[in-house]
Design a protein around this motif. Structure first.
Motif, PDB file in Angstrom:
ATOM      1  N   SER A 188      -1.822   2.841  11.705  1.00  0.00           N
ATOM      2  CA  SER A 188      -1.783   3.371  13.072  1.00  0.00           C
ATOM      3  C   SER A 188      -0.562   4.252  13.350  1.00  0.00           C
ATOM      4  CB  SER A 188      -1.813   2.221  14.073  1.00  0.00           C
ATOM      5  OG  SER A 188      -0.696   1.383  13.893  1.00  0.00           O
ATOM      6  N   LYS A 189       0.580   3.946  12.772  1.00  0.00           N
ATOM      7  CA  LYS A 189       1.774   4.762  12.990  1.00  0.00           C
ATOM      8  C   LYS A 189       1.773   6.015  12.114  1.00  0.00           C
ATOM      9  CE  LYS A 189       4.894   0.977  14.171  1.00  0.00           C
ATOM     10  NZ  LYS A 189       6.115   0.271  13.765  1.00  0.00           N
ATOM     11  N   GLY A 190       0.829   6.101  11.188  1.00  0.00           N
ATOM     12  CA  GLY A 190       0.757   7.243  10.291  1.00  0.00           C
ATOM     13  C   GLY A 190       1.807   7.205   9.202  1.00  0.00           C
ATOM     14  N   LYS A 191       2.161   5.994   8.766  1.00  0.00           N
ATOM     15  CA  LYS A 191       3.215   5.848   7.768  1.00  0.00           C
ATOM     16  C   LYS A 191       2.707   5.143   6.525  1.00  0.00           C
ATOM     17  CE  LYS A 191       6.947   5.896  11.000  1.00  0.00           C
ATOM     18  NZ  LYS A 191       8.348   5.936  10.966  1.00  0.00           N
ATOM     19  N   PHE A 251       0.861  -1.182   0.000  1.00  0.00           N
ATOM     20  CA  PHE A 251       0.000   0.000   0.000  1.00  0.00           C
ATOM     21  C   PHE A 251       0.896   1.230   0.000  1.00  0.00           C
ATOM     22  CE2 PHE A 251      -2.397  -3.367   1.925  1.00  0.00           C
ATOM     23  CZ  PHE A 251      -3.676  -3.203   1.418  1.00  0.00           C
ATOM     24  N   GLY A 252       0.698   2.106  -0.976  1.00  0.00           N
ATOM     25  CA  GLY A 252       1.514   3.311  -1.047  1.00  0.00           C
ATOM     26  C   GLY A 252       0.911   4.319  -1.993  1.00  0.00           C
ATOM     27  N   PHE A 253       1.608   5.440  -2.130  1.00  0.00           N
ATOM     28  CA  PHE A 253       1.168   6.473  -3.048  1.00  0.00           C
ATOM     29  C   PHE A 253       1.357   5.993  -4.481  1.00  0.00           C
ATOM     30  CE2 PHE A 253       2.748   9.112   0.599  1.00  0.00           C
ATOM     31  CZ  PHE A 253       1.496   9.509   1.026  1.00  0.00           C
ATOM     32  N   GLY A 254       0.546   6.524  -5.377  1.00  0.00           N
ATOM     33  CA  GLY A 254       0.653   6.161  -6.781  1.00  0.00           C
ATOM     34  C   GLY A 254       1.754   6.925  -7.491  1.00  0.00           C
ATOM     35  N   LYS A 255       1.845   6.689  -8.787  1.00  0.00           N
ATOM     36  CA  LYS A 255       2.847   7.371  -9.595  1.00  0.00           C
ATOM     37  C   LYS A 255       2.487   8.840  -9.737  1.00  0.00           C
ATOM     38  CE  LYS A 255       4.043   3.409 -12.415  1.00  0.00           C
ATOM     39  NZ  LYS A 255       4.159   2.878 -13.765  1.00  0.00           N
ATOM     40  N   SER A 256       3.503   9.657  -9.941  1.00  0.00           N
ATOM     41  CA  SER A 256       3.270  11.072 -10.181  1.00  0.00           C
ATOM     42  C   SER A 256       3.384  11.337 -11.673  1.00  0.00           C
ATOM     43  CB  SER A 256       4.298  11.908  -9.427  1.00  0.00           C
ATOM     44  OG  SER A 256       5.554  11.829 -10.065  1.00  0.00           O
ATOM     45  N   PHE A 257       3.064  12.541 -12.082  1.00  0.00           N
ATOM     46  CA  PHE A 257       3.178  12.875 -13.498  1.00  0.00           C
ATOM     47  C   PHE A 257       4.646  12.973 -13.920  1.00  0.00           C
ATOM     48  CE2 PHE A 257       3.077  16.835 -11.175  1.00  0.00           C
ATOM     49  CZ  PHE A 257       4.044  17.602 -11.794  1.00  0.00           C
ATOM     50  N   LEU A 258       5.573  13.030 -12.959  1.00  0.00           N
ATOM     51  CA  LEU A 258       7.002  13.100 -13.262  1.00  0.00           C
ATOM     52  C   LEU A 258       7.641  11.733 -13.446  1.00  0.00           C
ATOM     53  CD1 LEU A 258       8.002  15.850 -10.686  1.00  0.00           C
ATOM     54  CD2 LEU A 258       7.685  16.117 -13.137  1.00  0.00           C
ATOM     55  N   GLY A 259       6.943  10.668 -13.122  1.00  0.00           N
ATOM     56  CA  GLY A 259       7.512   9.324 -13.246  1.00  0.00           C
ATOM     57  C   GLY A 259       7.050   8.439 -12.109  1.00  0.00           C
ATOM     58  N   PRO A 260       7.992   7.710 -11.487  1.00  0.00           N
ATOM     59  CA  PRO A 260       7.597   6.797 -10.398  1.00  0.00           C
ATOM     60  C   PRO A 260       7.162   7.568  -9.160  1.00  0.00           C
ATOM     61  CG  PRO A 260       9.977   6.860 -10.601  1.00  0.00           C
ATOM     62  CD  PRO A 260       9.416   7.671 -11.741  1.00  0.00           C
ATOM     63  N   CYS A 261       6.738   6.851  -8.177  1.00  0.00           N
ATOM     64  CA  CYS A 261       6.274   7.449  -6.920  1.00  0.00           C
ATOM     65  C   CYS A 261       7.340   8.369  -6.340  1.00  0.00           C
ATOM     66  CB  CYS A 261       5.949   6.335  -5.929  1.00  0.00           C
ATOM     67  SG  CYS A 261       5.427   6.940  -4.334  1.00  0.00           S
ATOM     68  N   LEU A 262       6.934   9.512  -5.841  1.00  0.00           N
ATOM     69  CA  LEU A 262       7.885  10.466  -5.295  1.00  0.00           C
ATOM     70  C   LEU A 262       8.241  10.194  -3.839  1.00  0.00           C
ATOM     71  CD1 LEU A 262       6.592  13.775  -6.887  1.00  0.00           C
ATOM     72  CD2 LEU A 262       8.479  12.329  -7.605  1.00  0.00           C
ATOM     73  N   SER A 263       7.572   9.237  -3.206  1.00  0.00           N
ATOM     74  CA  SER A 263       7.892   8.890  -1.827  1.00  0.00           C
ATOM     75  C   SER A 263       9.176   8.060  -1.809  1.00  0.00           C
ATOM     76  CB  SER A 263       6.756   8.077  -1.203  1.00  0.00           C
ATOM     77  OG  SER A 263       7.200   7.462  -0.017  1.00  0.00           O
ATOM     78  N   PRO A 264      10.239   8.541  -1.160  1.00  0.00           N
ATOM     79  CA  PRO A 264      11.490   7.773  -1.147  1.00  0.00           C
ATOM     80  C   PRO A 264      11.347   6.431  -0.434  1.00  0.00           C
ATOM     81  CG  PRO A 264      11.648   9.666   0.310  1.00  0.00           C
ATOM     82  CD  PRO A 264      10.356   9.786  -0.429  1.00  0.00           C
ATOM     83  N   PHE A 265      10.469   6.343   0.537  1.00  0.00           N
ATOM     84  CA  PHE A 265      10.305   5.099   1.275  1.00  0.00           C
ATOM     85  C   PHE A 265       9.583   4.051   0.434  1.00  0.00           C
ATOM     86  CE2 PHE A 265      10.383   8.612   4.343  1.00  0.00           C
ATOM     87  CZ  PHE A 265      11.609   8.324   4.920  1.00  0.00           C
ATOM     88  N   ASN A 266       8.580   4.482  -0.328  1.00  0.00           N
ATOM     89  CA  ASN A 266       7.882   3.569  -1.222  1.00  0.00           C
ATOM     90  C   ASN A 266       8.823   3.109  -2.332  1.00  0.00           C
ATOM     91  OD1 ASN A 266       5.754   2.076  -2.148  1.00  0.00           O
ATOM     92  ND2 ASN A 266       4.710   3.776  -3.120  1.00  0.00           N
TER      93      ASN A 266
END
Length: 99
Positions: free
Chosen positions: A60-63, A21-36
């Motif tokens: 629950s941890k908000g991550k 479970f994570g953020f989707g792709k951005s218009f710039l390319g892959p996901c911008l979340s470094p952790f994902n």
């Protein structure tokens, strides 16, 4: 088709299946979340099959990211990698061998 929360509540958990479970792709390319990005790179390097599930809902941890594996939720990319190393005994492949 069932939503992910309906599938979880009905007990339709496939043994051994990993859902990321994570953020989707951005218009710039892959996901911008470094952790994902870190987690998905690790999964590709170790050939662990996974299914991405794009969401903005945090646990629950908000991550984000977090995974569901064998009916268990694991949060935080470092803990996820540690959990998967224990479950699969996998390490990333080395592409360079100096010997």
């Amino acid at each position: 088709m069932l939503s992910k929360t309906e599938a979880q509540s009905s007990g339709n958990v496939v043994q051994g299946e990993i859902t990321v479970f994570g953020f989707g792709k951005s218009f710039l390319g892959p996901c911008l979340s470094p952790f994902n990005l870190k987690l998905q790179t690790y999964l590709r390097m170790t050939d662990i099959k996974y299914k991405p599930w794009f969401t903005t809902k945090m646990q629950s941890k908000g991550k984000i990211p977090y995974i569901e594996h064998n009916g268990k939720i694991v949060e935080d990319s470092s803990f996820i990698i540690q959990h998967l190393n224990f479950e699969y005994y996998k390490r990333p492949k080395r592409t360079f061998d100096p010997s």
